[in-house]
Design an enzyme around this catalytic site. Structure first.
Site, PDB file in Angstrom:
ATOM      1  CG  ASP A 110      -1.642  -1.270   1.451  1.00  0.00           C
ATOM      2  OD1 ASP A 110      -2.373  -1.666   0.535  1.00  0.00           O
ATOM      3  OD2 ASP A 110      -1.493  -1.892   2.518  1.00  0.00           O
ATOM      4  CB  SER A 156       1.590   6.357   3.006  1.00  0.00           C
ATOM      5  OG  SER A 156       0.688   5.601   3.760  1.00  0.00           O
ATOM      6  NE  ARG A 157       0.020   3.270  -4.333  1.00  0.00           N
ATOM      7  CZ  ARG A 157       0.954   2.330  -4.273  1.00  0.00           C
ATOM      8  NH1 ARG A 157       0.783   1.287  -3.485  1.00  0.00           N
ATOM      9  NH2 ARG A 157       2.031   2.426  -5.006  1.00  0.00           N
ATOM     10  CB  VAL A 158      -4.349   2.907   3.224  1.00  0.00           C
ATOM     11  CG1 VAL A 158      -4.771   2.223   1.958  1.00  0.00           C
ATOM     12  CG2 VAL A 158      -3.261   2.127   3.912  1.00  0.00           C
TER      13      VAL A 158
END
Ligand SMILES: Nc1ncnc2c1ncn2[C@@H]1O[C@H](COP(=O)(O)OP(=O)(O)O)[C@@H](O)[C@H]1O
Ligand SMILES: [Mg+2]
Length: 508
Positions: free
Chosen positions: A342, A367-369
């Site tokens: 992620d 950071s995708r989440v």
């Protein structure tokens, strides 16, 4: 006649008693034969009903795992020394898949992937086991990431925040501080409730020893355990290590706990699997890796998640580490892992050489989440910092040509350089969210732009000490939203500090 029938009765009686005592377990045990042995892999024939990943005992007790099921033979990855084994030896399947001991007893211990102690401690005191490969929790059991996994590092918590249950890749060339970043994140969990697992795969024993002694020295073994397989161990052991460590970690997640696992590193893991596959004569693909190399890593990292409250609400956060060569992040294994995780923290050897540590390249990291999990107060500072920082990087490259710079550009360069200086952080010195916010607020306001560069570290310490002691709302800071009056108060406090410091510095 009577005599005969009495005797017959007696005889039958004895016969029936004998039957009762007999073990009615007519299961026939298959026994295979080793056909060949080569560097950690054995080919075995004569076993028809062996399952994938079943544990076998070969020869005089060498253990192995069935990895490659072919029509006439099976490929077995050895978990012990292959020197003790030769063609013709027996191969006895166990009927069960490979399992490892799990439980509270793991905390504070250093073990191999089978749970055997590598420290001087006793055998693990637990009677629970778990197969090394477990199905990842289905979507319905999962919940979105919403709680921060504080790293204690300013640059990570502000710009690349990690959430509990997230998978964040740490990648970079060798000696760029990958292990150091992961270790700092583990050490930062000291005041919290997170169980940490450090899984060392294929490293030299001196490197592993250094990590373990740092964990001990900083009191982290109170909530951490270490799973080690060294570089000279059989490839089969290296291959199973991350799965085994994950099973050990999952035990805690299922108790509703928050768990952090570091895999250091998956490059070595992929290489061990490549070696096994080549010895088993599987067709090689790109970079000679077998076709299922993507699958072995996605299967591993799918097991990290946040369970829904109905299923205990536990989390497993994964920090896989991957080593790149010559900064090539588009090589096979790094791209695979980038697409599975992620987000990634990219460590640059160029920044490392300039002493800008931790050497996180903000432009190539994401950071995708984690943003959803970041404490609200960071929003006050992170957007602005990211923007000024990326503009600054472009400007700096341009300014190197010695062009005459206008006043505005000069100002932006001065600001950027100081932001970068403020994002530097020594090893083993994690900062709490409140501490970070004080520094970042000062940085984003540009309050330190006039301070000489070599004094930035000193004034940072001074402002922090003052905020801890004198700023009444210090602890409340991470919960403050953007409109809170707290920010104005903090600004005045920081300004006061800078004035004070200027006086004391001039007089000293
Ligand atoms: N933030 C830091 N400050 C000072 N030294 C650091 C920092 N990060 C890493 N180092 C040093 O750099 C060296 C390489 O770090 P390491 O984490 O082992 O790199 P990698 O795991 O990428 O090979 C180590 O000697 C370590 O002490
Ligand atoms: Mg390392």
């Amino acid at each position: 006649m009577g005599f005969l029938s009495d005797n017959m009765d007696q005889a039958f009686g004895a016969y029936e008693k004998g039957l009762d005592k007999m073990d009615y377990n007519p299961e026939s045990r298959e026994v295979g034969r080793v056909i060949s042995v080569a560097r950690g892999v054995a080919q075995v024939e004569g076993l028809k009903s062996v399952r994938s990943e079943e544990l076998l005992t070969l020869g005089n007790g060498v253990q192995g795992m069935a990895l490659d099921l072919l029509p006439d033979s099976i490929g077995v990855a050895l978990l012990g020394r292959s020197a003790d084994l030769s063609a013709g030896d027996e191969a006895i399947p166990s009927g069960t898949v490979l399992s490892v001991p799990v439980g509270e007893a793991l905390i504070g211990r250093v073990v191999d992937p089978l749970g055997n102690p590598l420290d001087d401690g006793p055998m693990l005191d637990t009677n629970q086991t778990r197969p090394i490969e477990c199905e990842a929790p289905p979507i319905l059991m999962r919940a979105p990431v919403d709680t921060p996994m504080a790293s204690g590092l300013k640059v990570v918590d502000t710009l690349i925040p990690i959430g509990r249950g997230q998978r964040e890749l740490i990648l970079g060339d060798r000696q760029t501080g990958k292990t150091a970043v992961a270790l700092d994140i583990i050490l930062n969990q000291k005041k919290g409730d997170v169980v940490c697992v450090y899984c060392a795969i294929g490293q030299r024993s001196t490197s592993v020893a250094r990590v373990i002694s740092a964990l001990r020295k900083h009191g982290a073994m109170a909530y951490t355990f270490v799973v080690v397989v060294e570089g000279d161990a059989p490839s089969g052991m290296q291959y199973i290590a991350p799965y085994a460590a994950t099973s050990m970690a999952e035990y805690f997640m299922e108790q509703g706990r928050d768990v952090l696992i570091v895999y250091d590193d998956l490059t070595r893991h992929a290489q061990a699997y490549r070696q096994l596959s080549l010895l088993m004569r599987r067709p090689p693909g790109r970079e000679a890796f077998p076709g299922d190399i993507f699958y072995i890593h996605s299967r591993l990292l799918e097991r990290s998640t946040r369970l829904s409250p109905k299923h205990g609400g536990g989390t497993l956060t994964a920090l896989p580490i991957v080593e790149t060569e010559a900064q090539n992040i588009s090589a096979y294994i790094p791209t695979n892992l980038i697409s599975i995780t992620d987000g990634q923290i990219y460590l640059s050897p160029v920044l490392f050489q300039k002493g800008l540590l931790p050497a996180v390249d903000v432009g190539k990291s994401v950071s995708r989440v984690g943003g959803r999990a970041q404490p609200v107060a960071y929003r006050k500072v992170s957007g602005d910092l990211r923007l000024t920082y990326s503009q600054f990087q472009e400007l700096e490259a341009f300014a190197r040509f010695g062009t005459r710079l206008d006043k505005d550009t000069r100002k932006r360069l001065d600001h950027g350089v100081r932001v970068r200086e403020l994002l530097k952080q020594d090893r083993f010195s994690p900062l709490s969210a409140a501490e970070q916010l004080v520094i970042l607020w000062a940085a984003s306001l540009g309050l330190l732009d006039e301070v000489p560069l070599d004094k930035i570290g000193d004034i940072q310490d001074f402002i922090l000490a003052d905020a801890r002691d004198n700023f009444a709302d210090f602890e409340r800071l991470p919960k403050a939203d953007s409109n809170d009056k707290i920010w104005e108060d903090l600004k005045l406090n920081i300004k006061k500090c800078i004035d004070l410091w200027g006086v004391s510095d001039a007089s000293s």
